[in-house]
Design a protein around this motif. Structure first.
Motif, short mmCIF file in Angstrom:
data_model
loop_
_atom_site.label_atom_id
_atom_site.label_comp_id
_atom_site.label_asym_id
_atom_site.label_seq_id
_atom_site.Cartn_x
_atom_site.Cartn_y
_atom_site.Cartn_z
N LEU A 1 0.83 -1.22 0.00
CA LEU A 1 0.00 0.00 0.00
C LEU A 1 0.86 1.27 0.00
N LEU B 1 -6.65 12.16 -2.82
CA LEU B 1 -6.73 10.82 -3.44
C LEU B 1 -6.07 9.73 -2.60
N VAL C 1 -6.41 5.26 0.81
CA VAL C 1 -5.39 4.20 0.84
C VAL C 1 -4.70 4.20 2.21
N LEU D 1 -6.99 2.74 4.84
CA LEU D 1 -7.07 1.29 4.71
C LEU D 1 -5.80 0.63 5.28
N ARG E 1 -5.94 -1.74 8.45
CA ARG E 1 -5.67 -3.15 8.17
C ARG E 1 -4.50 -3.68 9.02
N LEU F 1 -15.47 5.30 2.88
CA LEU F 1 -15.25 4.14 2.00
C LEU F 1 -14.94 2.87 2.81
N LYS G 1 -18.22 1.73 4.14
CA LYS G 1 -19.15 1.31 3.08
C LYS G 1 -18.71 0.02 2.39
N HIS G 2 -17.38 -0.14 2.17
CA HIS G 2 -16.93 -1.27 1.36
C HIS G 2 -16.10 -2.30 2.15
N PHE G 3 -15.04 -1.81 2.80
CA PHE G 3 -14.04 -2.75 3.31
C PHE G 3 -14.50 -3.50 4.57
N ALA H 1 -16.99 -6.01 3.37
CA ALA H 1 -16.35 -7.12 2.66
C ALA H 1 -15.61 -8.06 3.62
N VAL I 1 -12.71 -7.50 5.17
CA VAL I 1 -11.24 -7.52 5.07
C VAL I 1 -10.58 -6.74 6.21
#
Lengths: 231, 199
Positions: free
Chosen positions: B18, B51, B55, B58, B62, B188, B191-193, B196, B198
């Protein structure tokens, strides 16, 4: 034609020399000497692909620099400052890209032989394999988006944030999956084992390595001597 | 169950992967922005921080351990060292230490602390453009002249970093972009990770 890679130790030395050269020089235009040395170094390794791509890029930069310096070219969309910046950094790009594209087995064998800690070896290998892996992943994300008609210019322009999300979320999820797969693979190959690792690909130094070690040392010293040093 | 603070192979690989993605995004954004002087000098750092925020969020969420920010900033500093800007290595190590101090007490579990860390990183990231002009002006000017730029063009090129009004705007814009990016990043993640599975 197959590449004839030089030893990793020589590649690291070449990178160090290029970094020292561009960091200390007071004559940025003269860094072409190091770039020429870099091109000869690629040619010796028969790395034609890299030689051609960097060669074309460098000739383009040289033409721009010539027009800027001798014909007062002022570009509307790209500052002269960045042209010289790329010109100056070219020796590092050439040597670094050659190091990055070295087979991972050769790199890990060398790093393990010099007793580099395992986390650093793993980190470096992952970094060096990043570009080819990400290129493939990005291609697959774009293909999926195209299937769903999300790459049309109108769609991207009307929904830029959503388009960014469509790219970045699957890419990041894939990064995490790759990280997991690599971890399992590394553990299965004994990454946690404290001993020195060997490799089928580890190579001994030969006369070509000695020659290039000397050429980079002498070349950088002569370049700094002639071009001057800024401190 | 108490989680160990010792880094595992998975943590090292996730951080490395990452971090390179973050640096790649930064380099690509900077290169695209080079097309226009104003965008490159004033807006590019803000766009980069906007941007990169998801990342970074995450990565910190993580790995879930200390020293992730320090590792990222040190690698970033090493990239700048390879580009001939040696002074950016100690600078980014200090920036990494500041982020670590903010995240020290389980900061990876707090959205607010991660937002504070990335906002601080965004503010400090301006050093990449400002340090060469503030502390290495002679070298910078010599380089600009060698590139074929005329003195008047150099003056207008760097006026964004020498006039107080522009300087305040750049710093505020970059920090605000980092903050907004952090909000997007935490959104995000939720909403996503997390969905999912992860994280």
């Amino acid at each position: 034609m197959q590449c004839k890679n030089l030893a990793v130790a020589v590649k690291l030395w070449a990178l160090l020399c290029a970094i020292i050269g561009i960091s200390l020089t007071s004559d940025t235009v003269l860094t072409c000497v190091l770039s020429v040395l870099g091109f000869a170094y690629l040619a010796t390794q028969k790395n034609r692909r890299l030689l051609c791509s960097f060669g074309i890029f460098y000739i383009f930069l040289a033409a721009l620099l010539y027009l800027i310096r001798f014909h007062n070219l002022h570009m509307v969309i790209f500052s002269e400052f960045y042209v010289l910046m790329f010109w100056n950094l070219s020796p590092v790009f050439i040597v670094a890209w050659d190091l990055i594209t070295t087979p991972p087995g050769e790199l890990s064998a060398f790093l393990s032989r010099i007793h580099m800690p395992t986390p650093i070896i793993l980190g470096l290998l992952v970094m060096f394999r990043f570009f080819p892996t990400m290129k493939a992943e990005l291609k697959s994300v774009v293909r999926s988006m195209r299937n769903r008609r999300l790459t049309a210019l109108g769609q991207v322009l009307c929904h830029p944030a959503a388009s960014c999300e469509y790219v970045i979320v699957p890419l990041l999820l894939r990064c995490l999956q790759i990280a997991d797969q690599l971890s399992v693979s590394a553990l299965a190959r004994g990454a946690d084992y404290p001993g020195v690792r060997g490799s089928y690909y580890g190579k001994a130094l030969d006369w070509r390595d000695g020659l290039w070690f000397t050429l980079w040392t002498v070349g950088t010293a002569a370049f700094l001597l002639v071009g001057g040093v800024r401190l | 169950m108490e989680k160990s603070n010792k880094w595992t192979v998975r943590d090292v690989i996730t951080t490395a992967l990452l971090t390179v993605l973050l640096i790649a995004i930064q380099l690509v954004v900077n290169m695209v922005c080079m097309a226009n002087d104003f965008v490159s000098m004033v807006l590019s750092v803000g766009f980069t921080m906007l941007l990169c925020a998801p990342v970074y969020f995450l990565m910190v969420s993580r790995v879930h351990k200390r020293f992730v920010s320090l590792a990222y900033m040190t690698i970033l500093g090493l990239v700048f060292l390879a580009m001939g800007n040696w002074y950016l290595l100690p600078y980014y190590i200090v920036a990494g230490i500041i982020c670590e101090i903010i995240l020290w007490k389980n900061g990876w579990e707090s959205k607010k602390k991660m937002t504070a860390a990335w906002t601080a990183a965004s503010l400090l990231y301006n050093g990449v453009n400002l340090l060469p002009i503030w502390f290495f002006w002679d070298t910078y000017e010599a380089f600009a002249r060698a590139s074929g730029m005329e003195q008047s063009y150099i003056d207008s090129f760097v006026s964004y970093y020498t006039s107080p009004g522009w300087l305040v705007f750049i710093i505020v814009f970059t920090t605000a972009c980092g903050f907004v990016g952090s909000l997007i990043g935490s959104g995000l993640i939720k909403k996503h990770f997390k969905k999912a599975g992860v994280l």
